[in-house]
Design a protein around this motif. Structure first.
Motif, PDB file in Angstrom:
ATOM      1  N   ARG A   1      65.008  34.767 -11.063  1.00 15.43           N
ATOM      2  CA  ARG A   1      65.727  35.216 -12.259  1.00 15.43           C
ATOM      3  C   ARG A   1      65.802  36.713 -12.336  1.00 15.43           C
ATOM      4  O   ARG A   1      66.856  37.287 -12.640  1.00 15.43           O
ATOM      5  CB  ARG A   1      65.004  34.695 -13.492  1.00 15.43           C
ATOM      6  N   VAL A   2      64.677  37.328 -12.061  1.00 11.57           N
ATOM      7  CA  VAL A   2      64.613  38.784 -12.148  1.00 11.57           C
ATOM      8  C   VAL A   2      65.581  39.411 -11.133  1.00 11.57           C
ATOM      9  O   VAL A   2      66.226  40.409 -11.423  1.00 11.57           O
ATOM     10  CB  VAL A   2      63.143  39.217 -11.914  1.00 11.57           C
ATOM     11  N   THR A   3      65.664  38.779  -9.974  1.00  7.58           N
ATOM     12  CA  THR A   3      66.592  39.278  -8.965  1.00  7.58           C
ATOM     13  C   THR A   3      68.034  39.137  -9.443  1.00  7.58           C
ATOM     14  O   THR A   3      68.844  40.061  -9.288  1.00  7.58           O
ATOM     15  CB  THR A   3      66.387  38.502  -7.640  1.00  7.58           C
TER      16      THR A   3
ATOM     17  N   ILE B   1      69.104  39.078 -12.456  1.00  3.48           N
ATOM     18  CA  ILE B   1      69.353  40.067 -13.507  1.00  3.48           C
ATOM     19  C   ILE B   1      69.548  41.441 -12.891  1.00  3.48           C
ATOM     20  O   ILE B   1      70.465  42.177 -13.249  1.00  3.48           O
ATOM     21  CB  ILE B   1      68.187  40.083 -14.518  1.00  3.48           C
ATOM     22  N   HIS B   2      68.689  41.749 -11.912  1.00  3.64           N
ATOM     23  CA  HIS B   2      68.793  43.047 -11.255  1.00  3.64           C
ATOM     24  C   HIS B   2      70.167  43.231 -10.621  1.00  3.64           C
ATOM     25  O   HIS B   2      70.749  44.308 -10.650  1.00  3.64           O
ATOM     26  CB  HIS B   2      67.708  43.177 -10.194  1.00  3.64           C
TER      27      HIS B   2
END
Lengths: 293, 293
Positions: A81-83, A85-86
């Motif tokens: 998820r963080v990727t 978003i990034h």
DNA sequence: ATTAATTCATAAATAAAAAGCATTAATTTG
DNA sequence: CAAATTAATGCTTTTTATTTATGAATTAAT
């Protein structure tokens, strides 16, 4: 307690054999034994029943196994998820736009965004230009559509399309495409335009257009909303100049006369705060450019 | 990604200030900066927007913050749970018991367990003695109640109570407490006893009791269930010998004559597999002993 | 405008932790 | 009883984390 320890623990819990687990984990057996001992020591709990020949989970160990699996999965999920978003492939993008955009480019753009980045959620807010720019400055809106580009150090902007302006007349007006020569023909008309706003290049452009043809428009009505203007024209309350794209949502009682010289074009730009780090802006721009060039 | 890194990350996310966060985390600021960089490197994501004067979370960082908090809480939860299980304060304990126990000690014991260890769930199964012992051997049951203690190397056992036996007679029987002297008085009666089972000390004890009084009981019915036996006695189908605790659930049509000499007692024991590591066994025993001594 | 203070990043040195290797002890198997 | 298996232990090496010292960038103040 560390993630690595949980990983090791799950290795042993699966194999129920220290040496085999160590091999799978690419470490030596003593290293593994040590880490499990350490984990047990920290938790104050025996995780494995080992009697020199067999290794089995205690009840506490079984509980940890179940929970550790959950935690590891959650961790994997967060990483992904963080990727996303990034990379600007997930999240909320607050898009501000003038009323006009909803009649022209915006629907296509949103459709394209939906297809390319299904996890991006766009939050639209329709605002008149100066309100929109303030919203962007206040970080209430990430990116906005404006007519003509903005000259302001804190903004970044990109022109994504350019179109002709058009004179908007009631259907029964004497002048039509056939006998139209120049906008000076409208010098005695009553005009309905967007309101003069502080720093609005678009408004100034319209005035200059008339000035170049030797007259100052007699503005008797103002409205921010193109749709409203069209209705006013339809009811013979005056004439207007609008971007030609409004033709697509033109009511029956009006006609458009396109102005086809270079100064008679208006551009549509995207504007955002230079230091807004929302990673979706980049992707939004790409989609817009890919569609409208 | 390590738990420590997440802890550090949450520290910075809360303070939005590396030096202050470092102080709170009892490390130096460079150590903290390094760990955050490392985390960012591993995730391939920028977590903080730092411009020499301000630190703020990126969108990816905000996502990680929310998820990391969840993970940390989950971790705390697991630690507590695992400790509870280790201490035998949580989990399932499978308790096997003969039908008789439900008429005597079992209800009180379960109530006490509930109060002292509200997170322990007990799973009861009523079995006759030899089935129960096999269930314990097969690790289908953790601990069981048996009459008289068991002599078997793989079991551990603890006697928790001892009680007198009693002759059970139909209400209208000629012999009563007043004219009772010795069980030889019943030598010509028909007996209803529990079935002879392999290795059951209880059955042998009853037989020996009669033998000592000079007769062999004439057994005409067998039943595992005390309640059944009581009903049979009530309907004049024979007499029986049962632990005196059955008196509490005695039907109207029967009377008990307590046998008050030492050999005429029967003990109730708890039996479990010596190498059953279920940590609740210890607490279960404690509760039982605390109540019944 | 210069100085002082703040604050995050970097470099090298040191401390701590983890992993490896060799070996032991206990247990099982042939 | 010897051989094999397997987890634990002691010691050494390697890796990683932390500290100390310093630098660079920015803001605030004199």
């Amino acid at each position: 307690m560390e993630i690595t320890q949980l990983k090791y623990f799950l290795g042993v819990a699966e194999e129920l054999h220290f040496s085999k687990a160590a091999e799978k984990l690419f470490i030596t057996q003593p290293a593994l034994s040590r880490q499990i001992q350490q984990l047990e020591g920290e938790l104050g709990v025996i995780l494995f029943e080992r009697n020199k020949r067999n290794v089995s989970l205690t009840m506490a160990g079984e509980c940890l196994r179940v929970e550790a699996i959950k935690i590891m999965n959650q961790l994997e999920f967060v990483k992904k998820r963080v990727t996303l978003i990034h990379n600007g492939e997930e999240g909320e993008l607050r898009v501000g736009h003038p009323g006009s955009a909803i009649h022209s480019v915006l629907p296509q753009i949103l459709l394209e965004i939906q297809q390319k980045f299904p996890k991006i959620r766009t939050i639209l807010s329709e605002e008149i230009e100066n309100v929109l720019l303030n919203a962007i400055k206040d970080n209430k809106v990430d990116i906005g559509f404006v007519r003509e580009s903005i000259i302001d150090a804190q903004f970044d902007s990109r022109t994504i399309s350019s179109e002709f302006l058009a004179v908007v007349l009631p259907e029964n007006h004497a002048i039509s495409q056939d006998n139209f020569i120049d906008i000076s023909q409208f010098k005695d008309e009553k005009f309905i335009l967007t309101p003069r706003q502080e720093g609005s290049v678009y408004y100034d452009k319209l005035i200059k257009l008339c000035e170049r043809s030797g007259f100052l428009p007699n503005i008797i009505h103002e409205s921010n909303y193109g749709a409203t203007i069209l209705r006013l024209v339809e009811h013979n309350l005056g004439i207007s100049i609008l971007p030609i794209s409004y033709q697509t949502s033109m009511p029956k009682g009006v006609k458009f006369i396109a102005l086809k010289t270079i100064p008679e074009t208006t551009s549509l730009s995207l504007v955002w705060l230079r230091d807004n780090t929302n990673p979706m802006i980049k992707n939004f721009l790409e989609v817009c450019e890919g569609m409208l060039v």
